[in-house]
Scaffold this active site. Structure first.
Site, PDB file in Angstrom:
ATOM      1  N   ASP A   1       1.621  -5.705   7.720  1.00 36.03           N
ATOM      2  CA  ASP A   1       0.380  -5.100   7.881  1.00 36.03           C
ATOM      3  C   ASP A   1      -0.871  -5.969   7.414  1.00 36.03           C
ATOM      4  OD1 ASP A   1      -1.956  -3.506   7.143  1.00 36.03           O
ATOM      5  OD2 ASP A   1      -0.566  -1.679   6.694  1.00 36.03           O
TER       6      ASP A   1
ATOM      7  N   PHE B   1       0.997  -1.146  -0.087  1.00 38.03           N
ATOM      8  CA  PHE B   1       0.223   0.118   0.012  1.00 38.03           C
ATOM      9  C   PHE B   1       0.936   1.235   0.001  1.00 38.03           C
ATOM     10  CE2 PHE B   1      -3.263   2.507   2.458  1.00 38.03           C
ATOM     11  CZ  PHE B   1      -4.217   2.690   1.423  1.00 38.03           C
TER      12      PHE B   1
ATOM     13  N   TYR C   1     -11.531  -0.897  10.348  1.00 41.67           N
ATOM     14  CA  TYR C   1     -12.689  -0.423   9.481  1.00 41.67           C
ATOM     15  C   TYR C   1     -12.959  -1.015   8.160  1.00 41.67           C
ATOM     16  CZ  TYR C   1      -8.999   2.541   7.596  1.00 41.67           C
ATOM     17  OH  TYR C   1      -7.750   2.982   7.033  1.00 41.67           O
ATOM     18  N   LYS C   2     -11.981  -2.186   7.891  1.00 37.14           N
ATOM     19  CA  LYS C   2     -12.415  -3.016   6.798  1.00 37.14           C
ATOM     20  C   LYS C   2     -13.160  -4.079   7.222  1.00 37.14           C
ATOM     21  CE  LYS C   2      -8.353  -0.845   4.520  1.00 37.14           C
ATOM     22  NZ  LYS C   2      -7.130  -0.792   4.539  1.00 37.14           N
TER      23      LYS C   2
ATOM     24  N   ARG D   1     -12.035  -3.459  -8.094  1.00 36.91           N
ATOM     25  CA  ARG D   1     -11.822  -4.256  -6.845  1.00 36.91           C
ATOM     26  C   ARG D   1     -13.159  -4.943  -6.321  1.00 36.91           C
ATOM     27  NH1 ARG D   1      -8.010  -2.265  -1.936  1.00 36.91           N
ATOM     28  NH2 ARG D   1      -9.724  -1.146  -1.628  1.00 36.91           N
TER      29      ARG D   1
HETATM   30  C1  LIG Z   1      -6.229   0.328   4.823  1.00 38.81           C
HETATM   31  C2  LIG Z   1      -5.043   0.320   4.764  1.00 38.81           C
HETATM   32  C3  LIG Z   1      -4.369   1.191   5.515  1.00 38.81           C
HETATM   33  C4  LIG Z   1      -5.040   2.258   6.458  1.00 38.81           C
HETATM   34  O1  LIG Z   1      -4.027   3.339   7.085  1.00 38.81           O
HETATM   35  P1  LIG Z   1      -4.800   4.355   7.921  1.00 38.81           P
HETATM   36  O2  LIG Z   1      -3.803   4.851   8.712  1.00 38.81           O
HETATM   37  O3  LIG Z   1      -6.003   3.615   8.706  1.00 38.81           O
HETATM   38  O4  LIG Z   1      -5.468   5.230   7.009  1.00 38.81           O
HETATM   39  C5  LIG Z   1      -2.892   1.051   5.915  1.00 38.81           C
HETATM   40  N1  LIG Z   1      -2.066   0.068   5.111  1.00 38.81           N
HETATM   41  C6  LIG Z   1      -2.818  -0.835   4.458  1.00 38.81           C
HETATM   42  C7  LIG Z   1      -2.005  -1.934   3.758  1.00 38.81           C
HETATM   43  C8  LIG Z   1      -4.336  -0.820   4.372  1.00 38.81           C
HETATM   44  O5  LIG Z   1      -4.825  -1.699   3.383  1.00 38.81           O
END
Ligand SMILES: *Cc1c(COP(=O)(O)O)cnc(C)c1O
Length: 422
Positions: free
Chosen positions: A207, A128, A232-233, A382
């Site tokens: 992560d 990401f 939140y996912k 997606r």
């Molecule tokens: C969704 C996601 C994040 C989100 O980071 P926030 O700090 O909550 O905005 C970070 N890393 C990955 C791999 C994600 O999928």
């Protein structure tokens, strides 16, 4: 196979689904809407509403600051332990705190200080981008000769393991990867990659944002050092709900957070002038936790624990396999190609479908077809499946409506200028 046949098949799969009843545990205000974006923002669980009402009225409203004496103060660890059950982590190693980005920053700094003589941080090009930004910022802040090395990908779907092999060596301080990559949904073999890093004395930091809640994890048993993720996912904590971090017990007493706040102090209410780290995972807490969104997470965590992560994974694999089979049949002839691994064991719970007109197709789906997926540059649509509430019929609908958008040329009226949030 005709479309009618596959629709009937979807209905049979739903009828035989042991997790089917969990859909009723979520707010579904429009049954026509095909929501395949639970990997960006999970649905609201029904029980969260009375819970948050009572937090507002009875806890904040009535008890005011006394609320901290009645469970708020312990909540980040208490819910961390609950989440730990889903992650294969014994109590005392998971803390709900801050955002994923901030937690990643904290733990990369920690990892680098635990390996002060090593100069490289290894990740991959599928990670990401925000994670890579955090790594870049950390390395800039700490200075010296430290460098970020990214393993390549030949196809934007799988990482190049031989490149990763080559980059992980005696100079590597920490290997920092997404367990499930955000675009293609590639699922790393966490145990193998962790062992590989440990062979040369490097730490690993995973992560878990796209895997927690849908993929079984054994952080303790697999020897993972550090991990972060968001709630939140698939965990349905709600918009902006706090992230979490995992620090392996054996590392906790040597590891320090780079952010020394009072909630990570040994005796915060002694108000001493110097920082003494709290014992255990609590030292990774910085300031006051966001109590409303933290407590909003609990009902959905309970649902995951009750349903069981292996049943969830089983359904997730079946959902993605069904989507891939349908896409092969009806979308490949329309110039779509699969942007995810074909092998179910290498996939998380989302499937990416690539098309040169992907952006406009995605817009048409949202504007005209009552399907909510998301779009990731340059051409990935997606589809994220949350096994507790996604049905096989929804998967069928999503693929069929994608087909119709292209066959009926509905996408053509959506110019390809990008909206700010996709
Ligand atoms: C969704 C996601 C994040 C989100 O980071 P926030 O700090 O909550 O905005 C970070 N890393 C990955 C791999 C994600 O999928």
């Amino acid at each position: 196979m005709s479309l009618d046949y596959t629709l009937a098949e979807a209905r049979c799969l739903d009828a035989a689904d042991p997790l089917a009843a969990y859909r009723n545990e979520f707010i579904i205000s429009d049954p026509e809407l095909v929501y395949v974006d639970g990997n960006s923002l999970g649905r609201l669980s029904r029980k969260t509403i009375p819970r948050i009402h009572s937090v507002l009225e009875q806890e904040w409203g009535d008890r005011l600051v006394q609320g901290w004496q009645t469970g708020w103060y312990e909540a980040p660890l208490r819910l961390g332990d609950k989440l730990g059950e889903l992650l294969g982590a014994a109590p005392g190693q998971v803390l709900i705190a801050d955002s994923t980005s901030v937690n990643l920053f904290k733990l990369v700094c920690t990892a680098l200080s635990l390996r002060p003589d090593r100069h490289s941080v290894v990740s991959d090009v599928l990670n990401f981008p925000s994670d890579l930004y955090i790594l870049q910022g950390c390395l800039r802040l700490l200075g010296g000769e430290r460098k970020l090395a990214l393993a390549a990908s030949q196809d934007d779907v799988h990482p190049d393991w031989s490149d990763l092999d080559r980059l992980i060596d005696e100079k590597t301080a920490v290997v920092c990867l997404s367990h499930v990559t955000f675009k293609s949904g590639y699922l790393y073999d966490m145990q193998a990659a962790t062992m590989h890093a440990h062979q040369v004395g490097a730490l690993v930091l995973w992560d878990l944002s796209h895997s927690a809640g849908v993929v079984p994890l054994q952080l303790d048993a697999w020897g993972v050092d550090l991990a972060v993720g968001c709630t939140y996912k698939y965990l349905n904590g709600g918009p902006g709900s706090p992230g979490y971090l995992y620090v392996r017990r054996e590392l906790q007493e040597q590891a320090l957070s780079p952010i020394w706040g009072w909630f990570g102090q040994n005796h915060p209410f002694a108000f001493g002038l110097d920082y003494l780290p709290a014992h255990g995972i609590t030292r990774f807490q910085a300031g006051t936790p966001p109590m409303l969104s933290l407590l909003a997470l609990e009902a959905s965590l309970d649902l995951h624990l009750e349903a069981g992560i292996s049943a969830i994974r089983k359904k997730s694999e079946a959902l993605t396999a069904f989507a891939v089979a349908l896409a092969d049949q009806v979308l490949t002839p329309l110039s779509f190609r699969l942007g995810s691994p074909r092998e179910p064991a290498q996939r998380g719970s989302h499937v990416s479908l690539r098309h040169p007109e992907g952006y406009s197709i995605n817009r048409a789906l949202i504007e005209e077809m009552k399907v909510i997926p998301d779009f990731r540059e340059p051409d990935n649509i997606r589809l994220g499946f949350a096994p507790l509430y996604t049905t096989f019929e929804e998967v069928w609908q999503a693929i069929d409506r994608l087909r119709r958008v292209v066959v009926e040329r509905r996408y053509q009226k959506y110019a390809s200028e990008r909206l700010p949030v996709t």
